[in-house]
Design an enzyme around this catalytic site. Structure first.
Site, PDB file in Angstrom:
ATOM      1  CB  CYS A 116      79.718  71.979 -19.910  1.00  0.00           C
ATOM      2  SG  CYS A 116      80.439  72.251 -18.552  1.00  0.00           S
ATOM      3  CG  HIS A 256      75.892  70.099 -19.262  1.00  0.00           C
ATOM      4  ND1 HIS A 256      76.796  68.960 -18.792  1.00  0.00           N
ATOM      5  CD2 HIS A 256      75.956  71.209 -18.446  1.00  0.00           C
ATOM      6  CE1 HIS A 256      77.722  69.755 -18.151  1.00  0.00           C
ATOM      7  NE2 HIS A 256      77.081  71.108 -17.756  1.00  0.00           N
ATOM      8  CG  ASN A 286      79.046  69.885 -14.291  1.00  0.00           C
ATOM      9  OD1 ASN A 286      79.564  69.379 -15.366  1.00  0.00           O
ATOM     10  ND2 ASN A 286      79.015  71.151 -14.500  1.00  0.00           N
TER      11      ASN A 286
HETATM   12  O1  UT7 Z   1      78.672  73.036 -16.209  1.00  0.00           O
HETATM   13  C1  UT7 Z   1      78.061  74.206 -16.549  1.00  0.00           C
HETATM   14  C2  UT7 Z   1      78.455  75.364 -15.508  1.00  0.00           C
HETATM   15  N1  UT7 Z   1      77.823  75.212 -14.116  1.00  0.00           N
HETATM   16  C3  UT7 Z   1      76.725  75.326 -13.828  1.00  0.00           C
HETATM   17  O2  UT7 Z   1      75.682  75.330 -14.714  1.00  0.00           O
HETATM   18  C4  UT7 Z   1      76.422  75.568 -12.355  1.00  0.00           C
HETATM   19  C5  UT7 Z   1      75.540  76.463 -12.160  1.00  0.00           C
HETATM   20  N2  UT7 Z   1      75.258  76.944 -10.789  1.00  0.00           N
HETATM   21  C6  UT7 Z   1      74.580  76.208  -9.580  1.00  0.00           C
HETATM   22  O3  UT7 Z   1      74.453  75.020 -10.039  1.00  0.00           O
HETATM   23  C7  UT7 Z   1      74.433  76.816  -8.434  1.00  0.00           C
HETATM   24  O4  UT7 Z   1      74.563  78.007  -8.638  1.00  0.00           O
HETATM   25  C8  UT7 Z   1      75.323  76.266  -7.181  1.00  0.00           C
HETATM   26  C9  UT7 Z   1      74.879  74.904  -6.847  1.00  0.00           C
HETATM   27  C10 UT7 Z   1      76.797  76.283  -7.656  1.00  0.00           C
HETATM   28  C11 UT7 Z   1      75.044  77.007  -6.035  1.00  0.00           C
HETATM   29  O5  UT7 Z   1      73.474  77.022  -5.749  1.00  0.00           O
HETATM   30  P1  UT7 Z   1      72.849  78.479  -5.471  1.00  0.00           P
HETATM   31  O6  UT7 Z   1      71.526  78.074  -5.230  1.00  0.00           O
HETATM   32  O7  UT7 Z   1      73.156  79.233  -6.629  1.00  0.00           O
HETATM   33  O8  UT7 Z   1      73.492  78.977  -4.070  1.00  0.00           O
HETATM   34  P2  UT7 Z   1      73.940  80.229  -3.794  1.00  0.00           P
HETATM   35  O9  UT7 Z   1      75.386  80.211  -4.615  1.00  0.00           O
HETATM   36  O10 UT7 Z   1      73.191  81.486  -3.962  1.00  0.00           O
HETATM   37  O11 UT7 Z   1      74.571  80.306  -2.361  1.00  0.00           O
HETATM   38  C12 UT7 Z   1      73.595  80.052  -1.086  1.00  0.00           C
HETATM   39  C13 UT7 Z   1      74.013  80.029   0.160  1.00  0.00           C
HETATM   40  C14 UT7 Z   1      75.306  81.072   0.317  1.00  0.00           C
HETATM   41  O12 UT7 Z   1      75.268  81.301   1.706  1.00  0.00           O
HETATM   42  P3  UT7 Z   1      74.551  82.878   2.138  1.00  0.00           P
HETATM   43  O13 UT7 Z   1      75.348  83.816   1.270  1.00  0.00           O
HETATM   44  O14 UT7 Z   1      73.112  82.881   1.669  1.00  0.00           O
HETATM   45  O15 UT7 Z   1      74.662  82.771   3.683  1.00  0.00           O
HETATM   46  C15 UT7 Z   1      76.445  80.222   0.062  1.00  0.00           C
HETATM   47  O16 UT7 Z   1      77.489  80.628   0.739  1.00  0.00           O
HETATM   48  O17 UT7 Z   1      74.825  78.696   0.231  1.00  0.00           O
HETATM   49  C16 UT7 Z   1      75.979  78.777   0.431  1.00  0.00           C
HETATM   50  N3  UT7 Z   1      76.574  77.735   0.067  1.00  0.00           N
HETATM   51  C17 UT7 Z   1      76.738  76.574   0.600  1.00  0.00           C
HETATM   52  N4  UT7 Z   1      76.218  75.927   1.628  1.00  0.00           N
HETATM   53  C18 UT7 Z   1      76.530  74.725   1.834  1.00  0.00           C
HETATM   54  C19 UT7 Z   1      77.543  77.743  -1.308  1.00  0.00           C
HETATM   55  N5  UT7 Z   1      77.908  76.469  -1.425  1.00  0.00           N
HETATM   56  C20 UT7 Z   1      77.592  75.842  -0.355  1.00  0.00           C
HETATM   57  C21 UT7 Z   1      77.895  74.391   0.012  1.00  0.00           C
HETATM   58  N6  UT7 Z   1      77.368  74.147   1.160  1.00  0.00           N
HETATM   59  N7  UT7 Z   1      78.663  73.660  -0.599  1.00  0.00           N
END
Ligand code: UT7
Length: 335
Positions: A116, A256, A286
């Site tokens: 990225c 980004h 993204n």
């Molecule tokens: O381009 C450069 C690289 N990329 C980035 O910079 C991306 C960086 N990361 C992020 O943007 C975020 O970490 C995400 C958007 C990918 C995820 O958001 P988060 O707030 O970190 O969520 P999480 O991974 O901690 O998940 C929270 C909860 C989990 O459930 P439990 O374990 O709390 O029950 C996940 O299983 O949300 C759940 N979850 C979802 N729920 C509904 C994860 N993905 C989804 C989804 N829909 N698509």
């Protein structure tokens, strides 16, 4: 005495494929919701390339727009630098394919792989080529067909990515956006946080790698989020201060576009008001290397840049890689 040339971005161009994948469409593919996606990422939709439309095609389309706006002929391009992590082939480079599509027969061509952060790395390389006097007219293209390496069974990643391309022309004369201080970094110790496990020499394609879905990108989202905020903040602050500027001197932040929460955190830490932060993540998702170019084009098209304005670009991606640079408007910079 040797004169030091300066590098100016003199035109930008973009291309987005027609098809749109909305959050509601994603609800039909995986266990997710429009509300979750908007609140956790700020994304509503993203563009997706046709089956027969590839990274080089989208890149060439964006390049044509930039060339047209710069009033530059393809024969005048000295070198094409392409930033992508979703190339048409492992080799030859996507830059060579774009050179052929455009008919840019006088241009050298190569790809940069900084995920990225690729477009920021490409701008740094273009600046060095111009400043050394080696080249006068450079075409930078960032293009991604992330849908080809996204696992639409994995809700952790499939909601995030979109396809699209951005291009810019870098020349030894303005008016344009002068490329100033650049700050680049990398941390290969964290390479496994975001990667495409198979398809390279470590895991060549086999029946097993396909069955295990190893040809799709894998990401530890939480860890990547943490590193992204920290690294982008420090690269941005370093760039501002090493330029002899203060945070309040920055007219626009062009970050980004990985997640609205990351963008807002960087803006807050760099003390840049929301109305001066350029965001396209809501409509494009993204788009990896292309995202900063898509954001820059939005700012240019809206005609908001005034003479002497300082723009702060900051990016982060797999590698890990990160980078920041200052662009300063010189003269009447329009399309
Ligand atoms: O381009 C450069 C690289 N990329 C980035 O910079 C991306 C960086 N990361 C992020 O943007 C975020 O970490 C995400 C958007 C990918 C995820 O958001 P988060 O707030 O970190 O969520 P999480 O991974 O901690 O998940 C929270 C909860 C989990 O459930 P439990 O374990 O709390 O029950 C996940 O299983 O949300 C759940 N979850 C979802 N729920 C509904 C994860 N993905 C989804 C989804 N829909 N698509």
């Amino acid at each position: 005495m040797m004169t030091m040339h300066k590098a100016y971005i003199t035109a930008v161009g973009t291309y987005l494929p027609e098809k749109i994948l909305s959050n509601l469409d994603l609800e039909k593919l995986v266990d997710t919701s429009d509300e979750w996606i908007i609140s956790r990422t700020g994304m509503r939709e993203r563009h997706i390339a046709r089956d027969d439309e590839f990274t080089s095609d989208m890149g060439a389309n964006a390049a044509r727009v930039a060339l047209d706006r710069a009033g530059m002929k393809v024969d005048d391009i000295d070198v094409i630098i392409v930033a992508t992590l979703s190339p048409d082939y492992a080799f030859p480079s996507t830059a060579c394919l774009i050179q052929s599509t455009l008919g840019a027969k006088n241009a050298a061509a190569f790809d940069i792989q900084a995920a990225c952060t690729g477009m920021v790395y490409a701008m740094a390389v273009a600046k060095s080529f111009i400043e050394s006097g080696m080249y006068k007219n450079i075409l930078i293209v960032a293009s991604e067909k992330l849908s080809s390496i996204t696992d639409y069974q994995d809700r952790n990643t499939c909601i995030l990515f979109g396809d699209g391309a951005a291009a810019c022309i870098v020349q030894g004369e303005g008016p344009g956006l002068e490329i100033g201080k650049v700050s680049l970094g990398a941390d290969g110790d964290q390479s496994t946080l975001l990667l495409l496990p198979a398809g390279g020499c470590r895991n060549p394609a086999t029946k097993e790698t396909v069955e295990k879905r190893m040809h799709y990108l894998k990401m530890d989202g939480k860890e990547i989020f943490r590193h992204a905020v920290r690294r982008m903040e420090s690269a941005a602050i370093e760039c501002i201060h090493q330029s002899g500027l203060k945070e309040t001197d920055i007219a626009y932040l062009v970050p980004h576009q990985a997640n609205l929460r990351i963008i807002d955190a960087i803006a807050k830490r760099c003390k840049i008001d929301d109305d001066r932060v350029i965001k396209v993540v809501e409509l494009y998702g993204n788009t990896s290397a292309s995202s900063i170019g898509l954001a820059l084009e939005k700012l240019v098209v809206e005609n908001r840049i005034k003479d002497k304005d300082h723009l702060l670009l900051v990016a982060f991606g797999a590698g890990l890689t990160w980078g920041s640079l200052i662009l300063t408007a010189r003269g009447d910079f329009t399309l």
